[in-house]
Scaffold this active site. Structure first.
Site, mmCIF file in Angstrom:
data_model
loop_
_atom_site.group_PDB
_atom_site.id
_atom_site.type_symbol
_atom_site.label_atom_id
_atom_site.label_comp_id
_atom_site.label_asym_id
_atom_site.label_seq_id
_atom_site.Cartn_x
_atom_site.Cartn_y
_atom_site.Cartn_z
ATOM 1 N N SER A 118 0.818 -1.215 0.000
ATOM 2 C CA SER A 118 0.000 0.000 0.000
ATOM 3 C C SER A 118 0.850 1.262 0.000
ATOM 4 C CB SER A 118 -0.940 0.010 1.208
ATOM 5 O OG SER A 118 -0.211 0.032 2.426
ATOM 6 N N HIS A 119 2.139 1.134 0.317
ATOM 7 C CA HIS A 119 3.057 2.273 0.291
ATOM 8 C C HIS A 119 4.279 1.973 -0.573
ATOM 9 C CE1 HIS A 119 0.599 3.290 3.803
ATOM 10 N NE2 HIS A 119 0.966 4.527 3.594
ATOM 11 N N PHE A 179 2.524 10.979 1.680
ATOM 12 C CA PHE A 179 1.952 9.713 1.229
ATOM 13 C C PHE A 179 2.633 8.518 1.860
ATOM 14 C CE2 PHE A 179 5.666 10.189 -1.434
ATOM 15 C CZ PHE A 179 6.154 8.895 -1.512
ATOM 16 N N LEU A 187 5.087 5.798 7.839
ATOM 17 C CA LEU A 187 5.875 6.486 8.862
ATOM 18 C C LEU A 187 7.008 5.632 9.425
ATOM 19 C CD1 LEU A 187 3.199 8.468 10.919
ATOM 20 C CD2 LEU A 187 4.805 9.343 9.222
ATOM 21 N N THR A 193 -6.578 9.246 8.132
ATOM 22 C CA THR A 193 -6.185 7.913 8.610
ATOM 23 C C THR A 193 -5.210 8.042 9.777
ATOM 24 O OG1 THR A 193 -4.473 7.855 6.907
ATOM 25 C CG2 THR A 193 -6.557 6.753 6.415
ATOM 26 N N ALA A 234 -2.252 2.939 11.245
ATOM 27 C CA ALA A 234 -3.266 3.966 11.054
ATOM 28 C C ALA A 234 -4.216 3.918 12.243
ATOM 29 C CB ALA A 234 -4.029 3.710 9.758
ATOM 30 N N GLU A 262 -4.861 0.371 1.474
ATOM 31 C CA GLU A 262 -5.335 -1.008 1.463
ATOM 32 C C GLU A 262 -6.723 -1.099 0.835
ATOM 33 O OE1 GLU A 262 -3.937 -3.786 2.150
ATOM 34 O OE2 GLU A 262 -2.044 -3.061 2.973
ATOM 35 N N ARG A 305 7.420 -9.197 10.319
ATOM 36 C CA ARG A 305 7.042 -9.573 8.957
ATOM 37 C C ARG A 305 7.735 -8.672 7.942
ATOM 38 N NH1 ARG A 305 0.839 -9.634 8.321
ATOM 39 N NH2 ARG A 305 1.118 -11.335 9.818
#
Length: 336
Positions: free
Chosen positions: A46-47, A120, A123, A159, A179, A187, A308
Protein backbone atom coordinates in the site's frame (compact mmCIF):
# COMPACT_ATOMS: atom_id res chain seq x y z
CA UNK A 1 -2.44 -13.35 -12.15
CA UNK A 2 0.56 -12.44 -14.30
CA UNK A 3 3.41 -11.01 -12.24
CA UNK A 4 6.55 -9.03 -13.00
CA UNK A 5 9.70 -9.65 -10.96
CA UNK A 6 12.05 -6.73 -10.35
CA UNK A 7 15.33 -6.61 -8.49
CA UNK A 8 15.48 -3.79 -5.95
CA UNK A 9 17.88 -1.96 -8.26
CA UNK A 10 15.39 -2.30 -11.13
CA UNK A 11 12.48 -1.21 -8.94
CA UNK A 12 14.36 1.91 -7.83
CA UNK A 13 15.44 2.68 -11.41
CA UNK A 14 11.85 2.40 -12.64
CA UNK A 15 10.54 4.69 -9.91
CA UNK A 16 13.37 7.20 -10.40
CA UNK A 17 12.87 7.25 -14.18
CA UNK A 18 9.13 7.87 -13.79
CA UNK A 19 9.69 10.69 -11.30
CA UNK A 20 12.43 12.41 -13.29
CA UNK A 21 10.44 11.96 -16.48
CA UNK A 22 7.52 13.79 -14.91
CA UNK A 23 9.60 16.75 -13.75
CA UNK A 24 10.75 15.99 -10.24
CA UNK A 25 14.20 17.32 -9.36
CA UNK A 26 16.99 14.83 -8.77
CA UNK A 27 16.88 15.34 -5.01
CA UNK A 28 13.12 14.79 -4.75
CA UNK A 29 13.13 11.92 -7.26
CA UNK A 30 15.87 10.11 -5.34
CA UNK A 31 14.10 10.51 -1.97
CA UNK A 32 10.69 9.42 -3.28
CA UNK A 33 12.05 6.54 -5.39
CA UNK A 34 13.97 5.20 -2.39
CA UNK A 35 10.87 5.40 -0.22
CA UNK A 36 8.48 3.56 -2.55
CA UNK A 37 11.13 0.95 -3.35
CA UNK A 38 11.68 0.31 0.34
CA UNK A 39 7.93 0.09 0.91
CA UNK A 40 7.68 -2.60 -1.76
CA UNK A 41 10.79 -4.32 -0.40
CA UNK A 42 9.31 -4.48 3.08
CA UNK A 43 6.04 -6.06 1.94
CA UNK A 44 4.06 -2.85 2.38
CA UNK A 45 2.36 -2.80 -1.02
CA UNK A 46 0.00 0.00 0.00
CA UNK A 47 3.06 2.27 0.29
CA UNK A 48 5.18 0.68 -2.40
CA UNK A 49 5.52 1.16 -6.16
CA UNK A 50 1.75 1.49 -6.52
CA UNK A 51 2.09 4.89 -4.89
CA UNK A 52 3.77 6.25 -8.03
CA UNK A 53 0.34 6.52 -9.65
CA UNK A 54 -0.93 8.93 -7.01
CA UNK A 55 2.39 10.76 -6.78
CA UNK A 56 2.41 11.63 -10.48
CA UNK A 57 -1.32 12.38 -10.48
CA UNK A 58 -0.83 14.81 -7.59
CA UNK A 59 1.93 16.56 -9.54
CA UNK A 60 -0.13 16.75 -12.73
CA UNK A 61 -3.00 18.29 -10.79
CA UNK A 62 -0.70 21.00 -9.46
CA UNK A 63 -0.93 19.86 -5.85
CA UNK A 64 2.76 19.24 -5.12
CA UNK A 65 6.00 21.04 -5.96
CA UNK A 66 8.48 18.86 -7.86
CA UNK A 67 11.59 20.87 -7.10
CA UNK A 68 11.34 23.32 -4.19
CA UNK A 69 14.19 23.05 -1.68
CA UNK A 70 13.17 22.59 1.98
CA UNK A 71 14.12 25.26 4.50
CA UNK A 72 15.46 23.96 7.82
CA UNK A 73 15.21 26.27 10.84
CA UNK A 74 16.75 25.85 14.29
CA UNK A 75 13.93 27.41 16.32
CA UNK A 76 14.67 26.31 19.91
CA UNK A 77 17.13 24.13 21.85
CA UNK A 78 15.00 21.02 21.27
CA UNK A 79 12.94 21.98 18.21
CA UNK A 80 13.69 21.82 14.49
CA UNK A 81 11.31 23.11 11.85
CA UNK A 82 11.41 22.08 8.21
CA UNK A 83 9.34 23.99 5.67
CA UNK A 84 8.77 21.59 2.77
CA UNK A 85 7.32 24.41 0.67
CA UNK A 86 4.52 22.32 -0.80
CA UNK A 87 6.76 19.41 -1.81
CA UNK A 88 6.65 15.85 -0.54
CA UNK A 89 7.83 15.43 3.06
CA UNK A 90 10.69 13.05 2.33
CA UNK A 91 13.43 15.46 1.29
CA UNK A 92 12.59 17.85 4.14
CA UNK A 93 12.86 14.95 6.59
CA UNK A 94 16.14 13.81 5.07
CA UNK A 95 17.66 17.29 5.33
CA UNK A 96 16.42 17.93 8.89
CA UNK A 97 17.31 14.51 10.33
CA UNK A 98 20.94 15.25 11.33
CA UNK A 99 19.95 18.35 13.33
CA UNK A 100 17.07 16.47 14.99
CA UNK A 101 19.45 13.73 16.14
CA UNK A 102 22.03 16.27 17.35
CA UNK A 103 19.41 18.06 19.44
CA UNK A 104 18.04 14.80 20.87
CA UNK A 105 21.50 13.78 22.01
CA UNK A 106 22.12 17.19 23.56
CA UNK A 107 18.76 17.72 25.29
CA UNK A 108 17.60 14.12 25.71
CA UNK A 109 14.47 14.84 23.69
CA UNK A 110 13.84 16.83 20.52
CA UNK A 111 11.05 17.44 18.04
CA UNK A 112 10.95 17.97 14.30
CA UNK A 113 7.96 19.76 12.80
CA UNK A 114 7.67 19.40 9.03
CA UNK A 115 5.31 22.02 7.64
CA UNK A 116 3.62 22.54 4.29
CA UNK A 117 4.38 19.04 3.08
CA UNK A 118 2.48 16.61 0.89
CA UNK A 119 2.48 13.22 2.58
CA UNK A 120 1.95 9.71 1.23
CA UNK A 121 4.68 7.60 2.80
CA UNK A 122 4.65 5.03 5.58
CA UNK A 123 5.88 6.49 8.86
CA UNK A 124 8.08 3.51 9.74
CA UNK A 125 10.54 4.95 7.24
CA UNK A 126 10.81 8.09 9.39
CA UNK A 127 11.38 6.35 12.73
CA UNK A 128 13.76 3.62 11.56
CA UNK A 129 16.73 5.96 10.92
CA UNK A 130 16.34 7.25 14.46
CA UNK A 131 16.29 3.78 15.99
CA UNK A 132 19.38 2.91 13.93
CA UNK A 133 21.07 5.82 15.72
CA UNK A 134 20.08 4.42 19.12
CA UNK A 135 17.16 6.79 19.67
CA UNK A 136 13.53 6.15 20.59
CA UNK A 137 11.15 7.75 18.10
CA UNK A 138 7.52 8.69 17.61
CA UNK A 139 6.01 10.13 14.42
CA UNK A 140 2.53 11.12 13.37
CA UNK A 141 0.68 13.05 10.67
CA UNK A 142 -2.92 13.83 9.66
CA UNK A 143 -4.14 13.24 6.10
CA UNK A 144 -7.33 14.11 4.20
CA UNK A 145 -10.69 13.86 6.00
CA UNK A 146 -11.65 10.32 5.05
CA UNK A 147 -12.55 8.83 8.44
CA UNK A 148 -15.70 9.29 10.52
CA UNK A 149 -15.32 9.78 14.28
CA UNK A 150 -16.83 7.10 16.52
CA UNK A 151 -20.58 7.63 16.59
CA UNK A 152 -20.51 9.77 13.44
CA UNK A 153 -21.13 9.05 9.78
CA UNK A 154 -19.26 11.84 7.98
CA UNK A 155 -15.52 12.03 7.23
CA UNK A 156 -13.66 14.32 9.65
CA UNK A 157 -10.34 12.68 10.59
CA UNK A 158 -7.57 11.43 8.39
CA UNK A 159 -6.19 7.91 8.61
CA UNK A 160 -3.82 9.63 11.07
CA UNK A 161 -1.03 7.08 11.50
CA UNK A 162 1.20 6.76 14.54
CA UNK A 163 4.63 5.14 14.35
CA UNK A 164 6.86 4.24 17.29
CA UNK A 165 10.40 2.90 17.25
CA UNK A 166 12.67 1.42 19.94
CA UNK A 167 16.36 0.64 19.29
CA UNK A 168 17.61 -2.88 19.98
CA UNK A 169 21.33 -2.70 19.31
CA UNK A 170 22.33 -5.37 16.80
CA UNK A 171 18.74 -6.69 16.51
CA UNK A 172 16.09 -5.21 14.22
CA UNK A 173 14.34 -2.36 16.06
CA UNK A 174 10.90 -2.68 17.60
CA UNK A 175 8.75 -0.55 15.28
CA UNK A 176 5.02 -0.31 14.80
CA UNK A 177 3.33 1.89 12.24
CA UNK A 178 -0.44 1.88 12.40
CA UNK A 179 -3.27 3.97 11.05
CA UNK A 180 -5.82 5.05 13.62
CA UNK A 181 -8.38 4.05 10.98
CA UNK A 182 -9.32 0.38 10.81
CA UNK A 183 -7.13 0.08 7.71
CA UNK A 184 -4.84 2.26 5.65
CA UNK A 185 -6.67 3.98 2.80
CA UNK A 186 -4.18 2.46 0.40
CA UNK A 187 -5.34 -1.01 1.46
CA UNK A 188 -8.92 -0.12 0.55
CA UNK A 189 -7.77 1.32 -2.76
CA UNK A 190 -5.82 -1.86 -3.53
CA UNK A 191 -8.96 -3.92 -2.79
CA UNK A 192 -10.95 -1.64 -5.07
CA UNK A 193 -8.35 -1.99 -7.81
CA UNK A 194 -8.48 -5.79 -7.51
CA UNK A 195 -12.29 -5.90 -7.32
CA UNK A 196 -12.17 -7.54 -3.88
CA UNK A 197 -14.44 -7.00 -0.89
CA UNK A 198 -12.84 -5.52 2.23
CA UNK A 199 -13.27 -6.98 5.73
CA UNK A 200 -16.25 -5.87 7.81
CA UNK A 201 -15.63 -2.88 10.03
CA UNK A 202 -13.39 -0.96 7.64
CA UNK A 203 -15.97 1.58 6.55
CA UNK A 204 -19.46 2.76 5.79
CA UNK A 205 -21.21 3.96 2.66
CA UNK A 206 -22.45 7.48 1.98
CA UNK A 207 -25.67 6.66 3.84
CA UNK A 208 -23.78 5.65 6.97
CA UNK A 209 -24.45 1.94 6.47
CA UNK A 210 -21.81 -0.73 7.06
CA UNK A 211 -20.39 -2.16 3.84
CA UNK A 212 -17.59 -4.35 2.54
CA UNK A 213 -17.63 -2.69 -0.89
CA UNK A 214 -14.32 -0.85 -1.29
CA UNK A 215 -15.69 1.77 -3.70
CA UNK A 216 -18.66 2.46 -1.43
CA UNK A 217 -16.27 3.14 1.45
CA UNK A 218 -14.11 5.41 -0.71
CA UNK A 219 -17.29 7.33 -1.55
CA UNK A 220 -18.52 7.20 2.05
CA UNK A 221 -16.29 7.10 5.13
CA UNK A 222 -13.66 4.91 6.70
CA UNK A 223 -13.92 3.91 10.36
CA UNK A 224 -11.44 4.16 13.21
CA UNK A 225 -10.06 1.01 14.83
CA UNK A 226 -11.38 0.18 18.27
CA UNK A 227 -14.35 2.53 18.12
CA UNK A 228 -14.03 5.49 20.47
CA UNK A 229 -10.43 4.55 21.42
CA UNK A 230 -9.15 4.87 17.87
CA UNK A 231 -11.28 7.98 17.46
CA UNK A 232 -9.62 9.64 20.44
CA UNK A 233 -6.15 8.80 19.11
CA UNK A 234 -7.12 10.17 15.69
CA UNK A 235 -8.16 13.44 17.33
CA UNK A 236 -4.85 13.53 19.21
CA UNK A 237 -2.95 13.22 15.93
CA UNK A 238 -5.01 16.06 14.42
CA UNK A 239 -3.95 18.31 17.31
CA UNK A 240 -0.29 17.29 17.61
CA UNK A 241 0.56 17.49 13.91
CA UNK A 242 -1.98 20.20 13.09
CA UNK A 243 -2.58 23.22 15.36
CA UNK A 244 0.41 22.48 17.64
CA UNK A 245 2.85 22.95 14.76
CA UNK A 246 0.77 25.55 12.92
CA UNK A 247 -0.43 23.27 10.16
CA UNK A 248 -3.65 21.84 8.73
CA UNK A 249 -6.14 19.40 10.13
CA UNK A 250 -7.38 16.65 7.85
CA UNK A 251 -10.60 18.56 7.10
CA UNK A 252 -8.57 21.64 6.18
CA UNK A 253 -6.31 19.52 3.96
CA UNK A 254 -9.28 18.13 2.07
CA UNK A 255 -10.76 21.62 1.67
CA UNK A 256 -7.41 22.87 0.35
CA UNK A 257 -7.40 20.03 -2.19
CA UNK A 258 -10.76 21.35 -3.44
CA UNK A 259 -11.70 18.17 -5.24
CA UNK A 260 -8.47 17.80 -7.22
CA UNK A 261 -7.81 14.34 -5.78
CA UNK A 262 -4.24 15.08 -4.71
CA UNK A 263 -2.41 13.50 -1.80
CA UNK A 264 -2.79 14.99 1.71
CA UNK A 265 -1.19 18.35 2.48
CA UNK A 266 -0.22 19.51 5.97
CA UNK A 267 2.33 18.72 8.64
CA UNK A 268 4.19 15.94 10.39
CA UNK A 269 5.55 15.79 13.94
CA UNK A 270 8.50 13.57 14.85
CA UNK A 271 9.87 13.13 18.37
CA UNK A 272 13.30 11.68 19.17
CA UNK A 273 14.38 10.60 22.67
CA UNK A 274 17.87 9.57 23.72
CA UNK A 275 17.92 6.73 26.30
CA UNK A 276 21.48 7.57 27.31
CA UNK A 277 20.47 11.10 28.33
CA UNK A 278 17.51 9.79 30.32
CA UNK A 279 19.43 6.96 31.98
CA UNK A 280 23.12 7.85 32.00
CA UNK A 281 25.32 4.98 33.16
CA UNK A 282 22.23 2.81 33.76
CA UNK A 283 21.16 2.89 30.10
CA UNK A 284 22.43 -0.60 29.27
CA UNK A 285 20.68 -2.09 32.29
CA UNK A 286 17.30 -0.66 31.42
CA UNK A 287 17.58 -1.38 27.70
CA UNK A 288 18.24 -5.00 28.69
CA UNK A 289 14.99 -4.95 30.69
CA UNK A 290 13.22 -3.97 27.47
CA UNK A 291 14.65 -7.08 25.83
CA UNK A 292 13.06 -9.14 28.60
CA UNK A 293 9.70 -7.62 27.63
CA UNK A 294 10.19 -8.53 23.97
CA UNK A 295 11.25 -12.07 24.89
CA UNK A 296 8.17 -12.42 27.06
CA UNK A 297 5.98 -11.50 24.11
CA UNK A 298 7.67 -13.96 21.79
CA UNK A 299 7.65 -16.81 24.32
CA UNK A 300 3.85 -16.63 24.28
CA UNK A 301 3.82 -16.95 20.49
CA UNK A 302 3.26 -13.27 19.86
CA UNK A 303 4.88 -11.68 16.82
CA UNK A 304 6.76 -8.47 17.43
CA UNK A 305 5.61 -5.56 15.26
CA UNK A 306 7.87 -5.23 12.25
CA UNK A 307 8.97 -8.89 12.15
CA UNK A 308 7.04 -9.57 8.96
CA UNK A 309 8.53 -6.46 7.39
CA UNK A 310 12.09 -7.59 8.18
CA UNK A 311 11.41 -11.04 6.74
CA UNK A 312 10.03 -9.45 3.57
CA UNK A 313 13.11 -7.23 3.41
CA UNK A 314 15.46 -10.18 3.65
CA UNK A 315 13.55 -12.05 0.94
CA UNK A 316 13.40 -9.02 -1.36
CA UNK A 317 17.11 -8.33 -0.97
CA UNK A 318 17.67 -11.86 -2.23
CA UNK A 319 14.87 -12.40 -4.75
CA UNK A 320 13.61 -8.93 -5.65
CA UNK A 321 9.93 -7.93 -5.57
CA UNK A 322 6.88 -8.94 -7.57
CA UNK A 323 4.13 -6.62 -8.77
CA UNK A 324 1.21 -7.40 -11.02
CA UNK A 325 1.67 -6.96 -14.75
CA UNK A 326 -1.22 -4.48 -14.77
CA UNK A 327 0.49 -2.30 -12.16
CA UNK A 328 3.80 -2.50 -14.04
CA UNK A 329 1.97 -1.45 -17.20
CA UNK A 330 0.26 1.48 -15.45
CA UNK A 331 3.53 2.68 -13.92
CA UNK A 332 5.33 2.38 -17.25
CA UNK A 333 2.54 4.39 -18.90
CA UNK A 334 3.45 7.34 -16.68
CA UNK A 335 6.49 7.83 -18.91
CA UNK A 336 4.35 8.52 -21.97
Amino acid sequence: MEMVNLSLTEAYALAHKVLRGNGFSEAHAAAVAKNVTHGERDGCASHGLWRLLGIVETLRKGKVSPDVEPVITDTAPAIVKADAGGAFSLLAFERALPLLMEKARHCGIAALAINRCVHFSALFADVEPLTEAGLVALATTPSHAWVAPAGGTQPLFGTNPIAFGWPRGDKPPFIFDMATSAAARGEIQLHQRAGKAVPEGWGIDSNGQATTDAQAILDGAMLTFGGHKGSALAAMVELLAGPLIGDMTSAESLAWDNGAGGLPYGGELILALDPTRFLGDDAATHLARAETLFSGMQQQGARLPGERRYHSRERANRDGVEITHSLFRDISALLK
